[in-house]
Motif scaffolding. Structure first.
Motif, PDB file in Angstrom:
ATOM      1  N   SER A   9      19.903  -9.856   4.144  1.00 46.20           N
ATOM      2  CA  SER A   9      20.250 -10.516   2.882  1.00 46.20           C
ATOM      3  C   SER A   9      19.031 -11.234   2.298  1.00 46.20           C
ATOM      4  O   SER A   9      19.094 -11.761   1.197  1.00 46.20           O
ATOM      5  CB  SER A   9      21.374 -11.531   3.118  1.00 46.20           C
ATOM      6  N   SER A  33      24.292 -16.596   5.731  1.00 42.72           N
ATOM      7  CA  SER A  33      25.106 -17.360   4.766  1.00 42.72           C
ATOM      8  C   SER A  33      25.341 -16.606   3.465  1.00 42.72           C
ATOM      9  O   SER A  33      26.229 -16.939   2.702  1.00 42.72           O
ATOM     10  CB  SER A  33      24.392 -18.674   4.441  1.00 42.72           C
ATOM     11  N   PHE A  34      24.530 -15.599   3.206  1.00 40.38           N
ATOM     12  CA  PHE A  34      24.590 -14.917   1.906  1.00 40.38           C
ATOM     13  C   PHE A  34      25.118 -13.497   2.106  1.00 40.38           C
ATOM     14  O   PHE A  34      24.358 -12.548   2.280  1.00 40.38           O
ATOM     15  CB  PHE A  34      23.190 -14.916   1.276  1.00 40.38           C
ATOM     16  N   TYR A 132       5.329 -23.931  12.192  1.00 38.41           N
ATOM     17  CA  TYR A 132       5.807 -22.596  11.784  1.00 38.41           C
ATOM     18  C   TYR A 132       4.858 -21.514  12.317  1.00 38.41           C
ATOM     19  O   TYR A 132       5.297 -20.533  12.932  1.00 38.41           O
ATOM     20  CB  TYR A 132       5.895 -22.555  10.252  1.00 38.41           C
ATOM     21  N   LYS A 136       5.663 -18.662  15.143  1.00 37.03           N
ATOM     22  CA  LYS A 136       5.568 -17.231  14.834  1.00 37.03           C
ATOM     23  C   LYS A 136       4.601 -16.561  15.813  1.00 37.03           C
ATOM     24  O   LYS A 136       4.834 -15.433  16.240  1.00 37.03           O
ATOM     25  CB  LYS A 136       5.086 -17.019  13.393  1.00 37.03           C
ATOM     26  N   LYS A 165      14.685 -16.297  -4.835  1.00 40.27           N
ATOM     27  CA  LYS A 165      14.138 -17.464  -4.122  1.00 40.27           C
ATOM     28  C   LYS A 165      12.612 -17.478  -4.152  1.00 40.27           C
ATOM     29  O   LYS A 165      12.003 -18.531  -4.086  1.00 40.27           O
ATOM     30  CB  LYS A 165      14.549 -17.433  -2.643  1.00 40.27           C
TER      31      LYS A 165
HETATM   32  N1  LIG Z   1       8.468 -14.756   2.125  1.00 44.84           N
HETATM   33  C1  LIG Z   1       7.202 -14.953   2.470  1.00 44.84           C
HETATM   34  O1  LIG Z   1       6.328 -15.231   1.633  1.00 44.84           O
HETATM   35  C2  LIG Z   1       6.805 -14.784   3.920  1.00 44.84           C
HETATM   36  C3  LIG Z   1       5.456 -15.038   4.255  1.00 44.84           C
HETATM   37  C4  LIG Z   1       5.072 -14.873   5.585  1.00 44.84           C
HETATM   38  C5  LIG Z   1       5.986 -14.468   6.541  1.00 44.84           C
HETATM   39  N2  LIG Z   1       7.280 -14.249   6.179  1.00 44.84           N
HETATM   40  C6  LIG Z   1       8.219 -13.839   7.234  1.00 44.84           C
HETATM   41  O2  LIG Z   1       8.919 -12.692   6.802  1.00 44.84           O
HETATM   42  C7  LIG Z   1      10.254 -12.713   7.320  1.00 44.84           C
HETATM   43  C8  LIG Z   1      11.222 -12.488   6.178  1.00 44.84           C
HETATM   44  O3  LIG Z   1      11.057 -13.533   5.233  1.00 44.84           O
HETATM   45  P1  LIG Z   1      11.906 -13.583   3.889  1.00 44.84           P
HETATM   46  O4  LIG Z   1      11.079 -14.220   2.855  1.00 44.84           O
HETATM   47  O5  LIG Z   1      12.542 -12.272   3.647  1.00 44.84           O
HETATM   48  O6  LIG Z   1      13.016 -14.656   4.336  1.00 44.84           O
HETATM   49  P2  LIG Z   1      14.405 -14.985   3.651  1.00 44.84           P
HETATM   50  O7  LIG Z   1      14.522 -14.361   2.313  1.00 44.84           O
HETATM   51  O8  LIG Z   1      14.571 -16.458   3.781  1.00 44.84           O
HETATM   52  O9  LIG Z   1      15.439 -14.256   4.621  1.00 44.84           O
HETATM   53  C9  LIG Z   1      15.694 -14.750   5.901  1.00 44.84           C
HETATM   54  C10 LIG Z   1      16.859 -13.983   6.462  1.00 44.84           C
HETATM   55  O10 LIG Z   1      17.189 -14.512   7.742  1.00 44.84           O
HETATM   56  C11 LIG Z   1      18.592 -14.728   7.806  1.00 44.84           C
HETATM   57  N3  LIG Z   1      18.866 -15.789   8.786  1.00 44.84           N
HETATM   58  C12 LIG Z   1      18.497 -17.085   8.722  1.00 44.84           C
HETATM   59  N4  LIG Z   1      18.967 -17.755   9.798  1.00 44.84           N
HETATM   60  C13 LIG Z   1      19.633 -16.850  10.554  1.00 44.84           C
HETATM   61  C14 LIG Z   1      20.394 -16.924  11.767  1.00 44.84           C
HETATM   62  N5  LIG Z   1      20.596 -18.093  12.404  1.00 44.84           N
HETATM   63  N6  LIG Z   1      20.961 -15.793  12.258  1.00 44.84           N
HETATM   64  C15 LIG Z   1      20.814 -14.612  11.602  1.00 44.84           C
HETATM   65  N7  LIG Z   1      20.136 -14.478  10.451  1.00 44.84           N
HETATM   66  C16 LIG Z   1      19.566 -15.588   9.928  1.00 44.84           C
HETATM   67  C17 LIG Z   1      18.970 -15.109   6.380  1.00 44.84           C
HETATM   68  O11 LIG Z   1      20.367 -14.962   6.155  1.00 44.84           O
HETATM   69  P3  LIG Z   1      21.109 -15.649   4.877  1.00 44.84           P
HETATM   70  O12 LIG Z   1      20.132 -15.678   3.753  1.00 44.84           O
HETATM   71  O13 LIG Z   1      22.288 -14.725   4.649  1.00 44.84           O
HETATM   72  O14 LIG Z   1      21.521 -17.013   5.302  1.00 44.84           O
HETATM   73  C18 LIG Z   1      18.136 -14.072   5.614  1.00 44.84           C
HETATM   74  O15 LIG Z   1      18.787 -12.829   5.622  1.00 44.84           O
HETATM   75  C19 LIG Z   1      10.424 -14.054   8.033  1.00 44.84           C
HETATM   76  O16 LIG Z   1      10.265 -13.849   9.410  1.00 44.84           O
HETATM   77  C20 LIG Z   1       9.276 -14.893   7.505  1.00 44.84           C
HETATM   78  O17 LIG Z   1       8.828 -15.812   8.476  1.00 44.84           O
HETATM   79  C21 LIG Z   1       7.711 -14.384   4.895  1.00 44.84           C
END
Ligand SMILES: NC(=O)c1ccc[n+]([C@@H]2O[C@H](COP(=O)([O-])OP(=O)(O)OC[C@H]3O[C@@H](n4cnc5c(N)ncnc54)[C@H](OP(=O)(O)O)[C@@H]3O)[C@@H](O)[C@H]2O)c1
Length: 292
Positions: A9, A33-34, A132, A136, A165
């Protein structure tokens, strides 16, 4: 082939869902949650992977792990919770993959580096500055003990998502709605933004080609936060965006940030020289093409 996407999600996970489906993979994705029409509920703090797969009669060849506690400042102030929501679930997923001989692709970050000499290659020395990044890195080390593993580091991800977001999508949406915005943004934090759809395509290619180990997934852009927002604003001629460049040290963030961060895509492009990246300009143009 079958893939289970943890965090489908979210920004990266939702793009992985659609790209893998488009390439005829059978895909099961989870939300916390989503809820979406394409995902099933799964809370890695409480639920068991074996039970989930038995319930859905779905036994993946590969798991793509896109879920974590992603708020860097929150992690800094809540160290135990960050460990519980990032390291412990990854450990459980790694154990499952080892037991069932399932491949694992783990999405990581450039925050494993200290930002003194980025953008970084895969073999650069890690030295995370904040909780963080440290957590990681712990996950990366766990994942790398598997025979079939991919550690995919990304940073500054942008793209279409249901909740808008991410920084760029949210800014575009506000500018489209003529929202007045005043932002103080650091001019000394550099990174290499990447489109979530490119992450999904690159992940698919690496998995299908049985690649292993660490890959840096980065586009060709290199911007600081202030430049990034100014670029988005430049596409909207009568915008109400007021940007003030600030030093990171003035921005009162709980977690120390790597300043010269970002990732180099040299290894990936060496293996896939024909891959063409989306960039921030092409993304803005794509999502606003009916208005500009
Ligand atoms: N976005 C960036 O710029 C960025 C940069 C560097 C690294 N990353 C890494 O890339 C990965 C993906 O990031 P993203 O931006 O796609 O994150 P995101 O949009 O916040 O998505 C996080 C996902 O994890 C799920 N989640 C959270 N807590 C959970 C739990 N307790 N059990 C099961 N699922 C859970 C959320 O579910 P719900 O939303 O349904 O609650 C959502 O589907 C992460 O590991 C992040 O550290 C991202």
């Amino acid at each position: 082939m079958k893939a289970f996407i943890v965090g489908a999600s979210g920004l990266v996970g939702s793009h992985c869902m659609s790209v893998f489906k488009d390439h005829n993979w059978e895909v099961l994705g989870s939300h916390l949650s989503f809820a979406t029409e394409h995902t099933v509920p799964f809370n890695f703090l409480e639920d068991d992977l074996e039970k989930l797969f038995a319930t859905h009669s779905f036994y993946p060849d590969v798991i793509i792990h896109c879920a974590a506690l992603t708020n860097v400042d929150y992690c800094e102030n809540n160290v135990d919770e960050s460990y519980e929501k990032t390291v412990l679930p990854t450990e459980k997923i790694v154990d499952y993959c080892r037991l069932k001989n399932v491949g694992l692709a783990f999405i990581s970050t450039d925050y494993v580096f200290d930002g003194t000499s980025g953008p970084y290659r895969e073999d650069a020395k890690v030295n995370p500055l904040n909780v963080y990044g440290k957590h990681k890195l712990e996950c990366e080390r766990l994942v790398s003990t598997l025979d079939t593993n991919l550690v995919l580091r990304v940073t500054n991800v942008y793209g279409e998502e249901a909740r808008s977001k991410n920084f760029i999508a949210r800014l575009i949406s506000d500018l489209q709605n003529n929202v007045s915005k005043e932002l103080n943004l650091p001019f000394d934090q550099f990174a290499t933004p990447i489109y979530a759809g490119d992450i999904a395509k690159m992940t698919l290619m690496l998995i299908e080609d049985n690649k292993k180990g660490i890959y840096h997934l980065a586009g060709n852009d290199y911007y600081n936060r202030y430049q990034l927002a100014a670029k988005v604003g430049s596409y909207f001629s009568h915008n109400k965006l007021h940007l003030t460049p600030v030093k990171t040290s003035q921005s009162n963030q709980a977690a120390v940030r790597p300043l010269n961060g970002g990732l180099l895509n040299i290894k990936f492009l060496g293996e896939y020289p024909k891959f063409t990246f989306e960039n921030v300009d092409s993304f803005i143009f794509k999502v606003t093409k009916h208005e500009l």
